[in-house]
Design an enzyme around this catalytic site. Structure first.
Site, mmCIF file in Angstrom:
data_model
loop_
_atom_site.group_PDB
_atom_site.id
_atom_site.type_symbol
_atom_site.label_atom_id
_atom_site.label_comp_id
_atom_site.label_asym_id
_atom_site.label_seq_id
_atom_site.Cartn_x
_atom_site.Cartn_y
_atom_site.Cartn_z
ATOM 1 N N HIS A 236 -4.664 -0.753 5.737
ATOM 2 C CA HIS A 236 -4.175 0.051 6.865
ATOM 3 C C HIS A 236 -5.106 0.008 8.083
ATOM 4 O O HIS A 236 -5.636 1.026 8.521
ATOM 5 C CB HIS A 236 -3.884 1.501 6.469
ATOM 6 C CG HIS A 236 -4.893 2.178 5.580
ATOM 7 N ND1 HIS A 236 -6.236 2.134 5.808
ATOM 8 C CD2 HIS A 236 -4.737 2.923 4.469
ATOM 9 C CE1 HIS A 236 -6.853 2.826 4.875
ATOM 10 N NE2 HIS A 236 -5.975 3.311 4.047
ATOM 11 N N ASP B 203 1.542 2.615 3.544
ATOM 12 C CA ASP B 203 0.674 3.796 3.391
ATOM 13 C C ASP B 203 1.505 5.069 3.421
ATOM 14 O O ASP B 203 1.021 6.120 3.862
ATOM 15 C CB ASP B 203 -0.432 3.824 4.448
ATOM 16 C CG ASP B 203 -1.547 4.784 4.057
ATOM 17 O OD1 ASP B 203 -1.649 5.136 2.869
ATOM 18 O OD2 ASP B 203 -2.303 5.202 4.953
ATOM 19 N N HIS C 215 0.871 -1.191 0.000
ATOM 20 C CA HIS C 215 0.000 0.000 0.000
ATOM 21 C C HIS C 215 0.901 1.231 0.000
ATOM 22 O O HIS C 215 1.471 1.601 1.026
ATOM 23 C CB HIS C 215 -0.903 0.005 1.232
ATOM 24 C CG HIS C 215 -1.888 1.130 1.264
ATOM 25 N ND1 HIS C 215 -3.241 0.937 1.465
ATOM 26 C CD2 HIS C 215 -1.733 2.467 1.130
ATOM 27 C CE1 HIS C 215 -3.864 2.100 1.446
ATOM 28 N NE2 HIS C 215 -2.972 3.057 1.249
ATOM 29 N N HIS D 7 -10.558 0.764 1.750
ATOM 30 C CA HIS D 7 -10.347 1.793 2.773
ATOM 31 C C HIS D 7 -11.550 1.682 3.700
ATOM 32 O O HIS D 7 -12.650 2.119 3.363
ATOM 33 C CB HIS D 7 -10.244 3.189 2.153
ATOM 34 C CG HIS D 7 -9.985 4.253 3.171
ATOM 35 N ND1 HIS D 7 -8.813 4.962 3.236
ATOM 36 C CD2 HIS D 7 -10.739 4.703 4.210
ATOM 37 C CE1 HIS D 7 -8.853 5.795 4.265
ATOM 38 N NE2 HIS D 7 -10.018 5.664 4.863
ATOM 39 N N LYS E 68 -9.313 -0.675 -5.739
ATOM 40 C CA LYS E 68 -9.369 -0.036 -4.414
ATOM 41 C C LYS E 68 -10.687 0.687 -4.209
ATOM 42 O O LYS E 68 -11.096 1.516 -5.033
ATOM 43 C CB LYS E 68 -8.212 0.966 -4.304
ATOM 44 C CG LYS E 68 -8.196 1.816 -3.045
ATOM 45 C CD LYS E 68 -7.628 1.084 -1.847
ATOM 46 C CE LYS E 68 -7.780 1.892 -0.566
ATOM 47 N NZ LYS E 68 -6.757 2.918 -0.405
ATOM 48 N N HIS F 292 1.585 5.353 -1.689
ATOM 49 C CA HIS F 292 1.215 6.529 -2.491
ATOM 50 C C HIS F 292 2.490 7.135 -3.080
ATOM 51 O O HIS F 292 3.393 7.523 -2.319
ATOM 52 C CB HIS F 292 0.511 7.574 -1.616
ATOM 53 C CG HIS F 292 -0.752 7.054 -1.007
ATOM 54 N ND1 HIS F 292 -1.979 7.177 -1.619
ATOM 55 C CD2 HIS F 292 -0.969 6.371 0.143
ATOM 56 C CE1 HIS F 292 -2.905 6.608 -0.864
ATOM 57 N NE2 HIS F 292 -2.318 6.108 0.213
HETATM 58 C C1 NCD Z 1 -3.473 9.089 2.005
HETATM 59 C C2 NCD Z 1 -3.050 10.137 0.975
HETATM 60 O O1 NCD Z 1 -2.533 11.179 1.359
HETATM 61 O O2 NCD Z 1 -3.183 9.871 -0.229
HETATM 62 N N1 NCD Z 1 -3.448 9.698 3.295
HETATM 63 C C3 NCD Z 1 -3.341 9.051 4.468
HETATM 64 O O3 NCD Z 1 -3.429 9.701 5.507
HETATM 65 N N2 NCD Z 1 -3.146 7.757 4.532
HETATM 66 C C4 NCD Z 1 -4.812 8.556 1.659
HETATM 67 C C5 NCD Z 1 -5.188 7.273 2.350
HETATM 68 O O4 NCD Z 1 -4.563 6.240 2.209
HETATM 69 O O5 NCD Z 1 -6.189 7.291 3.094
HETATM 70 ZN ZN ZN Z 2 -3.222 5.028 1.659
#
Ligand code: NCD
Ligand code: ZN
Length: 350
Positions: free
Chosen positions: A175, A248, A14, A137, A100, A16
């Site tokens: 998460h 995450d 996971h 999520h 997702k 970003h």
């Molecule tokens: C994530 C993001 O910034 O894209 N933020 C987070 O706090 N985890 C989005 C997500 O995974 O919920």
């Molecule tokens: Zn995330």
């Protein structure tokens, strides 16, 4: 005391990465230490079709340093308009690893997400049929539900009904942050797993709120009270194959976090593995670290484990926090676990 540890090269289930300059700045932290990562699709605009994902994959590959051996696993952002046949074809062609679910309004860039779960049943039908993982999520978004309860309420109101309707759907509860999340996954014998982040193993809500508001510990789902952190710690270090690492890691420029309406997300990939080694050592579970970072994820996704290895070593002195990431628009702060970390990455053999 164990001072050396060689494990199979980890994966991040996971992650970003964003795009443009931030992508090029943050990606090397992942591609250096991980063989693969599941790439979250909540860009602006989101990655909603296989064609979008293929373009984004190419952008990621172009930004990967040549000396790294990294494979992005692409994910589609589910909307009420998602075409089940695009999902089927993307998965069967090997272009898409998972889909997702973002409940609309739950988190960063989730506005295009799902409002009415029933609208996505035709997509879930196809995913169940082809064995494609459904990444969730797991938070409700109702204004009258307290933010600290949103995960637990999601289990009762959404997850249990989805599971009942689709008994063979492969679900990853992303998460997880609560004891209820851990207990739910433990209650499922098959087809259900959860990712756990690095930071939720380390911080609780006091770290975010005591002594002044700490925006760099704000993420979604939000950190909960200590009993929940302890449940996550137990699950992650237990060796149970239903739990695996999803960092995450979610980079945001510091000025957008340190603001009157600060955004959610913690950038932790730069020091995730050394923090995890420290945490597993403290729990006397170092032998289970490799399972959590490198073995359980591929097993659930039905992929081969990585062939490379990474070697960590324990030093006598606490290691410094990695430097902030500098971009043209501002810095991205590295997650500070606020505890001494004696482990460092020694070598990587791709
Ligand atoms: C994530 C993001 O910034 O894209 N933020 C987070 O706090 N985890 C989005 C997500 O995974 O919920
Ligand atoms: Zn995330």
């Amino acid at each position: 005391m164990q001072t050396n540890l060689t494990i199979t090269l980890p994966d991040d289930w996971h992650l970003h990465l964003r795009n443009a300059e931030v992508l090029t700045k943050v990606l090397p932290y992942t591609s250096r230490h991980f063989g693969r990562a599941v790439i979250m699709p909540n860009l602006q605009p989101p990655v909603i079709t296989t064609a979008n994902a293929n373009l984004y994959r190419q952008e990621i590959i172009n930004a990967t340093p040549k000396e790294h051996h990294f494979t992005p696993l692409m994910v589609l952002y589910l909307t009420e308009q998602t075409d089940p046949e695009d999902v089927r074809n993307g998965f069967l062609a090997g272009d898409i690893a998972a889909v997702k679910l973002y409940p609309a309004g739950a988190t960063t860039n989730s506005e295009a997400g799902v409002k009415n779960i029933e609208k996505i049943y035709p997509v879930l039908e196809v995913m169940q049929e082809i064995g494609m993982p459904f990444l969730v999520h797991g938070e409700v978004v109702d204004a009258d539900i307290d933010i600290f309860d949103r995960e637990a309420v999601f289990i009762d109101q959404k997850l249990i009904p989805i599971r009942q309707r689709f008994p063979n759907l492969k679900i990853v509860f992303e998460h997880i942050t609560t004891k209820e999340g851990v207990d739910y996954v433990l209650s499922c014998e098959t087809h259900t797993a959860a990712t756990i982040t690095t930071h939720h193993l380390v911080i609780n809500r006091n770290d975010m709120l005591v002594g002044g508001i700490q925006p760099h510990y704000y993420c979604l789902p939000v950190a909960k009270r200590e009993l929940h952190r302890l449940a996550l710690l137990k699950a992650a270090t237990s060796g149970d194959s239903r739990f695996f690492l999803g960092t995450d890691s979610a980079p945001h420029l510091a000025q957008y976090k340190e603001s009157a309406c600060g955004c959610a997300g913690i950038f932790n990939v730069a020091n995730t593995l050394v923090i995890l080694a420290q945490v597993f050592e403290q729990e006397n579970q170092l032998p289970n670290l490799e399972k959590f970072t490198s073995l359980h994820g591929p097993k659930f996704y039905k992929l081969a484990v990585n062939t490379g290895t990474i070697t960590l070593s324990r030093t006598d002195n606490a290691q410094p926090l990695p430097a902030d990431v500098v971009t043209d628009e501002g810095v991205i702060k590295v997650f500070d676990p606020k505890m001494p970390v004696f482990w460092k990455v020694d070598s990587i053999d791709y």
